[in-house]
Every structure is written in structure tokens, then in C-alpha cells.
Design an enzyme around this catalytic site. Structure first.
Site: not given
Length: 212
Positions: A61-65
Site C-alpha cells: 500500500l502506498d505511503h498515503d494509503s
């Protein structure tokens, strides 16, 4: 900062179990990895729990997810989960009141950019949520509500291109404000809080739902 809501199980030392598996609620602002990137001071998964050696994230999951992320010490299991067309469901808060036309476009596939190349996403399951889902606070304010309405949509994919959900909602005119993964195969996020870690007996039900 690391979450204060940590439910961390002490890794087992039972020699009978050769591999260990976990589900975690990845908090906002964490990278889906254990090794830091050069010159980047980002929160890493190892801050959430004392995981056993050779623990790896299955996918990312990316940094903001936020939301459900599976971890394992079994490289073959990681490969199986990532290589099969396993459903991954996301709850997505978007900017504006998403309409049926946009949802239909998401369902049928939209054109996005991947590494500078146009890509048509596979057909997927998508529907508008009638109410805001019950999720833990992200910790960082999403947006001032005076800037207009927001809405939530469920999107279920069997593929996982880089930042795919965000690119898909942008392609139909609704920017993603918050992205939370709530299910991988038959494994649900349930009532986990950000930073929670739960050890699983196995990941067989992810690969074959009939085994759940």
C-alpha cells in the site's frame, strides 16, 4: 508518528510452525517495507511490532494509503498470493458526490497511465456506499468540509498497478481523498485499528476460499 493503537502479538517460537503470517492495519504515512529508503526518513512496518526475521509484505500500500496488509516469512506463499487473481477490496473517499456514470466507467475499465504508457484497467466490481464506512480516524485531516461534498465507493480489483485506484478515480473525474483496503480474498480488516497486528495460522483461505 507511530500509532498509539498497537495490538502486537509476540512472535511464536514454536519449532513446529516453520513460517509465520500476519495481517496488519497499515497506518497512514507508513511505507509497506522494513528497509529504509536512502535519505528518506519514513515510518516502516518494523515500528509496529517485533516481527520475526525475514518477514516481508505481500504486495504493498502506498505511503498515503491505509488498511489491510498481509505479511509472511514464506517467500513462496507471498508469490502465490501476488500471482493469482485474488480480489482486493478498497473503500475510497472521493472529492465530490460520485454518480452512477462514473461508477459504471470504473466497473468497465478506464484508461490510466503506467510508466508513461496508456493502460486500460480490467473490469472490476464497484459501487457507491450509501453511508460513510466505520473506519478509524486517519489522524491527519482529510479536507475542510466547507470545500464541498465527498462520497465513498467500494472498488474491488484483481490486479494491482502502481497507484491504480487513485488514477482510476481521477480518470472519471473524482480525486481520491482517502484510500483504505478492507479485504484480501476472504481475509477482512474487521474492527482492526491503525497499527494493529494479528498473527494468522495460515493464508490458505486467500488462495482458495473453499479452505476458509
Amino acid at each position: 508518528m507511530p500509532t498509539d493503537n498497537v495490538t502486537c502479538l509476540t512472535p511464536t517460537t514454536d519449532d513446529i510452525q516453520s513460517h509465520q503470517h500476519f495481517k496488519i492495519f497499515k497506518p497512514f504515512g507508513f511505507l509497506s517495507q522494513f528497509v529504509p529508503e536512502t535519505r528518506k526518513k519514513k515510518h516502516l512496518l518494523g515500528e509496529l511490532c517485533q516481527f520475526p526475521d525475514k518477514t516481508m509484505a505481500i504486495g504493498r500500500l502506498d505511503h498515503d494509503s491505509e488498511g489491510l496488509l498481509l505479511l509472511t516469512t514464506d517467500g513462496m506463499m507471498s508469490h502465490k498470493v501476488r500471482s493469482k487473481g485474488i480480489e482486493k477490496e478498497y473503500y475510497v473517499q472521493v472529492d465530490g458526490d460520485i454518480d452512477t456514470k462514473a461508477v459504471s466507467l470504473l466497473q468497465n475499465g478506464v484508461e490510466i497511465g503506467i510508466n508513461g504508457t496508456k493502460y486500460l484497467t480490467l473490469p472490476c466490481k464497484a459501487f457507491k456506499l450509501n453511508a460513510e464506512p466505520t473506519l478509524p480516524s486517519r489522524g491527519k485531516k482529510i479536507r475542510d468540509p466547507r470545500h464541498g461534498p465527498t462520497s465513498w465507493v467500494s472498488i474491488t480489483l484483481t490486479e494491482g498497478k502502481n497507484r491504480q485506484i487513485r488514477k482510476m478515480t481521477a480518470a472519471v473525474g473524482f480525486a481520491t481523498l482517502r484510500l483504505v483496503r478492507v479485504r484480501i480474498g476472504d481475509i477482512q480488516i474487521d474492527d482492526m485499528r491503525a497499527g494493529d497486528v494479528i498473527e494468522l495460522n495460515n493464508l490458505d483461505s486467500v488462495i482458495d476460499p473453499n479452505l476458509s
